[in-house]
Write a protein that holds these residues in place. Structure first.
Motif, PDB file in Angstrom:
ATOM      1  N   TYR A 223       0.601  -1.089   0.306  1.00  0.00           N
ATOM      2  CA  TYR A 223       0.126  -0.229  -0.312  1.00  0.00           C
ATOM      3  C   TYR A 223       0.879   1.661   0.091  1.00  0.00           C
ATOM      4  CZ  TYR A 223      -3.377  -3.089   1.307  1.00  0.00           C
ATOM      5  OH  TYR A 223      -3.994  -4.576   1.045  1.00  0.00           O
ATOM      6  N   GLY A 224       2.226   1.431  -0.007  1.00  0.00           N
ATOM      7  CA  GLY A 224       3.392   2.467  -0.258  1.00  0.00           C
ATOM      8  C   GLY A 224       3.464   2.729   1.414  1.00  0.00           C
TER       9      GLY A 224
ATOM     10  N   SER B 299      11.992 -13.647 -10.501  1.00  0.00           N
ATOM     11  CA  SER B 299      10.627 -14.398  -9.910  1.00  0.00           C
ATOM     12  C   SER B 299       9.834 -13.382 -10.283  1.00  0.00           C
ATOM     13  CB  SER B 299      10.335 -14.924  -8.861  1.00  0.00           C
ATOM     14  OG  SER B 299      11.338 -14.780  -7.749  1.00  0.00           O
ATOM     15  N   THR B 300      10.500 -12.219  -9.182  1.00  0.00           N
ATOM     16  CA  THR B 300       8.867 -11.073  -9.488  1.00  0.00           C
ATOM     17  C   THR B 300       8.998 -10.535 -10.886  1.00  0.00           C
ATOM     18  OG1 THR B 300      10.255 -10.584  -7.723  1.00  0.00           O
ATOM     19  CG2 THR B 300       8.758  -8.565  -9.018  1.00  0.00           C
ATOM     20  N   SER B 301      10.224 -10.136 -12.295  1.00  0.00           N
ATOM     21  CA  SER B 301       9.795 -10.390 -13.580  1.00  0.00           C
ATOM     22  C   SER B 301       9.184 -11.843 -14.058  1.00  0.00           C
ATOM     23  CB  SER B 301      11.547 -10.443 -13.757  1.00  0.00           C
ATOM     24  OG  SER B 301      12.059  -9.575 -14.261  1.00  0.00           O
ATOM     25  N   ALA B 302       9.128 -12.925 -13.724  1.00  0.00           N
ATOM     26  CA  ALA B 302       7.892 -13.444 -13.891  1.00  0.00           C
ATOM     27  C   ALA B 302       6.682 -13.399 -13.061  1.00  0.00           C
ATOM     28  CB  ALA B 302       8.591 -15.356 -13.381  1.00  0.00           C
ATOM     29  N   MET B 303       6.880 -13.038 -12.604  1.00  0.00           N
ATOM     30  CA  MET B 303       4.846 -12.229 -11.903  1.00  0.00           C
ATOM     31  C   MET B 303       4.632 -11.369 -12.740  1.00  0.00           C
ATOM     32  SD  MET B 303       3.529 -13.303  -8.756  1.00  0.00           S
ATOM     33  CE  MET B 303       1.837 -12.471  -8.562  1.00  0.00           C
ATOM     34  N   ARG B 304       5.357 -10.500 -13.329  1.00  0.00           N
ATOM     35  CA  ARG B 304       4.769  -9.499 -14.172  1.00  0.00           C
ATOM     36  C   ARG B 304       5.134  -9.838 -15.290  1.00  0.00           C
ATOM     37  NH1 ARG B 304       5.293  -3.356 -12.375  1.00  0.00           N
ATOM     38  NH2 ARG B 304       6.537  -3.065 -10.686  1.00  0.00           N
TER      39      ARG B 304
ATOM     40  N   TRP C 258       3.051  -7.499  -9.042  1.00  0.00           N
ATOM     41  CA  TRP C 258       2.198  -7.546 -10.161  1.00  0.00           C
ATOM     42  C   TRP C 258       0.757  -6.237  -9.415  1.00  0.00           C
ATOM     43  CZ3 TRP C 258      -3.307  -9.142  -7.743  1.00  0.00           C
ATOM     44  CH2 TRP C 258      -3.971  -9.893  -8.421  1.00  0.00           C
ATOM     45  N   LYS C 259       0.495  -6.059  -8.415  1.00  0.00           N
ATOM     46  CA  LYS C 259      -0.860  -4.794  -7.968  1.00  0.00           C
ATOM     47  C   LYS C 259      -0.669  -3.353  -9.446  1.00  0.00           C
ATOM     48  CE  LYS C 259      -2.791  -2.468  -4.745  1.00  0.00           C
ATOM     49  NZ  LYS C 259      -2.835  -2.444  -3.421  1.00  0.00           N
ATOM     50  N   GLU C 260       0.748  -2.977  -8.860  1.00  0.00           N
ATOM     51  CA  GLU C 260       1.849  -1.926  -9.277  1.00  0.00           C
ATOM     52  C   GLU C 260       1.790  -1.807 -11.051  1.00  0.00           C
ATOM     53  OE1 GLU C 260       5.035   0.779  -8.023  1.00  0.00           O
ATOM     54  OE2 GLU C 260       6.045  -1.058  -9.491  1.00  0.00           O
TER      55      GLU C 260
ATOM     56  N   GLN D   8      -2.148  -0.993 -12.136  1.00  0.00           N
ATOM     57  CA  GLN D   8      -2.628  -0.117 -12.026  1.00  0.00           C
ATOM     58  C   GLN D   8      -1.992   1.171 -13.419  1.00  0.00           C
ATOM     59  OE1 GLN D   8      -1.821   0.435  -7.505  1.00  0.00           O
ATOM     60  NE2 GLN D   8      -4.078  -0.353  -7.610  1.00  0.00           N
ATOM     61  N   ASP D   9      -0.709  -0.090 -13.701  1.00  0.00           N
ATOM     62  CA  ASP D   9       0.574   1.007 -14.545  1.00  0.00           C
ATOM     63  C   ASP D   9      -0.687   1.096 -16.064  1.00  0.00           C
ATOM     64  OD1 ASP D   9       2.345   1.926 -16.303  1.00  0.00           O
ATOM     65  OD2 ASP D   9       4.001   0.709 -15.545  1.00  0.00           O
ATOM     66  N   GLU D  10       0.122   2.697 -16.864  1.00  0.00           N
ATOM     67  CA  GLU D  10      -1.372   2.562 -17.748  1.00  0.00           C
ATOM     68  C   GLU D  10      -0.044   2.105 -18.628  1.00  0.00           C
ATOM     69  OE1 GLU D  10      -1.457   6.948 -17.629  1.00  0.00           O
ATOM     70  OE2 GLU D  10      -3.453   7.252 -15.803  1.00  0.00           O
ATOM     71  N   GLU D  11       0.691   2.302 -18.596  1.00  0.00           N
ATOM     72  CA  GLU D  11       2.071   1.446 -19.052  1.00  0.00           C
ATOM     73  C   GLU D  11       1.911  -0.312 -20.088  1.00  0.00           C
ATOM     74  OE1 GLU D  11       5.153   4.785 -20.435  1.00  0.00           O
ATOM     75  OE2 GLU D  11       5.554   4.418 -18.333  1.00  0.00           O
ATOM     76  N   ARG D  12       0.911  -0.438 -19.317  1.00  0.00           N
ATOM     77  CA  ARG D  12       1.554  -2.260 -19.161  1.00  0.00           C
ATOM     78  C   ARG D  12       0.640  -2.536 -20.456  1.00  0.00           C
ATOM     79  NH1 ARG D  12      -2.878  -4.428 -18.587  1.00  0.00           N
ATOM     80  NH2 ARG D  12      -3.715  -2.968 -17.762  1.00  0.00           N
TER      81      ARG D  12
END
Ligand code: ACO
Length: 429
Positions: free
Chosen positions: A95-96, A238-243, A396-398, A401-405
């Motif tokens: 949540y930042g 692993s985070t890159s895999a998640m994304r 993943w949540k970020e 919510q990313d407009e460039e996704r």
């Protein structure tokens, strides 16, 4: 006044291009305008392991690999490890901001509320072979959770998304502990929601006939700190895999299963298991120089040394080394510690390793701690996965919510055969 641009001259054509620079970075797509002829596809950049390519913008974790700095949402890992706890850090990542008292209490309640797993999942886990690796069981079972919660596909429904985040963070320790109990042939232990996140995990792992399990506070705290240290580490494998998997918009259970699979490998989360095997193989301090010699000759790598990002001492490794001493006060010293300390001492003075900036990473001492706590090596990466779940979900949540996704889809440089005609089998040489 200097301009925030990069001027590129293409010596093939003599043409000059001016490309915008933001955050010391150019957009690879801006290279596409560089062409030799009108029909040309345009220039690409080649970066096989993404070692110099940013795949996203993120506000979650900052690393300065040269200075050995790690910040979660701006907070230094050293301060968090000393003053926070894993669930608070998980909240911070997701949540930042650090939670207020009431938000923290609600968060802990929400996580505690989701620690139980559906009885069918238990049955499902019973189906694994008797010698199944707990990491394989975790991977399979987390993937299977998506079939228990079909509403998890609604990833843009904020409320439903929140529930899946709670479920994943809450259920990972339960599934992990059940995998362990299955491996050792002991009955599953249900969650005890009076205990802390890590206290309950120890309960599900080690409770036997006692009516109420009481975790040792030093061990409980040590695992909590280790979980904080492993909670996120920006765009690792692993985070890159998640994304990357998440970018095709599956439910978070499926994407997390992909991240767990990436973590399983010995060059990533499997390293602490590999460190322990290595220390056992070395056997005694006098055999260290010979072992290092073989590593320098390229026969194998020294496990627990080196990092893609840290080119100085991994800040997490310093904290882990400190915890190791605290844990050994309770459990008794791990006999492999002396070999580890001596190996580290020699490596830090050896020109080969100094020149390549190879320092101990977070996994170098964590395996020794886990072993002293009575955990089998096959569980080490599983603990890493529990901790990293918060980071995976925050990233993943970020991404959502990313407009460039966009769906993740790298390019390639094709170096295979040119177009050729099919040859029937009896005409082939
Ligand atoms: N032992 C011996 N030599 C090493 C090691 C090591 N552990 N790590 C790197 N090197 C050498 C390489 O052989 C290479 O030498 P060269 O330039 O003569 O060819 C040089 O150092 C650079 O190596 P790279 O492979 O380019 O480094 P990279 O950044 O790609 O690799 C990695 C990072 C994968 C972590 C690597 O250091 C490694 O394999 N370490 C051992 C496994 C490990 O501990 N992994 C855990 C990482 S932390 C984590 O995931 C939580």
């Amino acid at each position: 006044m200097s301009k925030e641009t990069l001027t590129i001259t293409d010596n093939r054509t003599g043409q000059t291009y001016e490309i915008p620079v933001n955050n010391d970075t150019i957009q690879a797509i801006d290279l596409r305008q560089i062409k030799v002829s009108e029909g040309d596809f345009g220039m690409m950049s080649y970066d096989p392991a993404y070692s110099n390519t940013a795949s996203c913008k993120s506000t979650i974790t900052f690393i300065d690999g040269d200075k050995g700095i790690l910040l979660y949402r701006g907070y230094p890992i050293e301060q968090l490890a000393k003053r926070s706890n894993y669930l608070e850090v998980a909240y911070l990542l997701l949540y930042g901001e650090l939670p207020s008292k009431s938000k923290y209490d609600k968060w802990v309640h929400d996580i505690t509320h989701h620690t139980f797993i559906h009885e069918n999942i238990k049955k499902f886990m019973d189906g694994f072979r008797y010698d199944a690796h707990p990491m394989g069981m975790l991977l399979g079972t987390v993937g299977a959770l998506s079939t228990f919660y079909p509403e998890a596909k609604e990833i843009f429904d904020t409320r439903l998304r929140e529930i899946q985040l709670h479920r994943l963070i809450a259920k990972l320790p339960t599934i992990a502990a059940f995998s362990y109990r299955r491996t050792v042939g002991q009955p599953y232990v249900y969650p005890d929601n009076d205990l802390s996140y890590t206290g309950n995990f120890l309960n599900m792992m080690f409770k036997m006939t006692e009516l109420k399990y009481k975790p040792d506070p030093v061990i409980e705290k040590a695992i909590d700190v280790l979980f904080m240290l492993h909670a996120d580490h920006e765009q690792n494998c692993s985070t890159s895999a998640m994304r990357s998997v998440g970018s095709s918009l599956p439910d978070p259970f499926s994407a997390t299963a992909a991240a767990i699979a990436a973590l399983y490998g010995p060059l990533h989360g499997g390293a602490n298991e590999a460190v322990l095997n290595m220390l056992q193989q070395i056997e005694s301090k006098d055999k260290i120089p010979e072992y290092i010699k073989r590593a320098k000759e390229g026969e194998f790598r020294l496990m627990g040394f080196g990092h893609r990002v840290y080119k100085s001492y991994d800040p997490r490794a310093k904290i882990v080394k400190q915890i190791a001493h605290e844990v050994f006060e309770v459990t008794g010293k791990n006999p492999l510690l002396d070999i580890a300390l001596e190996l580290e001492r020699i490596v830090l003075e050896d020109e080969y390793f100094v020149k390549r900036k190879l320092y101990p990473n977070v996994d170098f001492y964590s395996g020794l701690i886990y072993q002293s706590m009575g955990l089998p090596t096959s569980m080490f990466t599983v603990l890493f996965a529990i901790a990293r779940t918060a980071g995976w979900l925050a990233q993943w949540k970020e991404m959502l919510q990313d407009e460039e996704r966009k769906i993740s889809r790298p390019r390639q440089i094709y170096v295979g055969p040119e177009k050729r005609d099919y040859i029937p089998i009896d005409e082939r040489a």
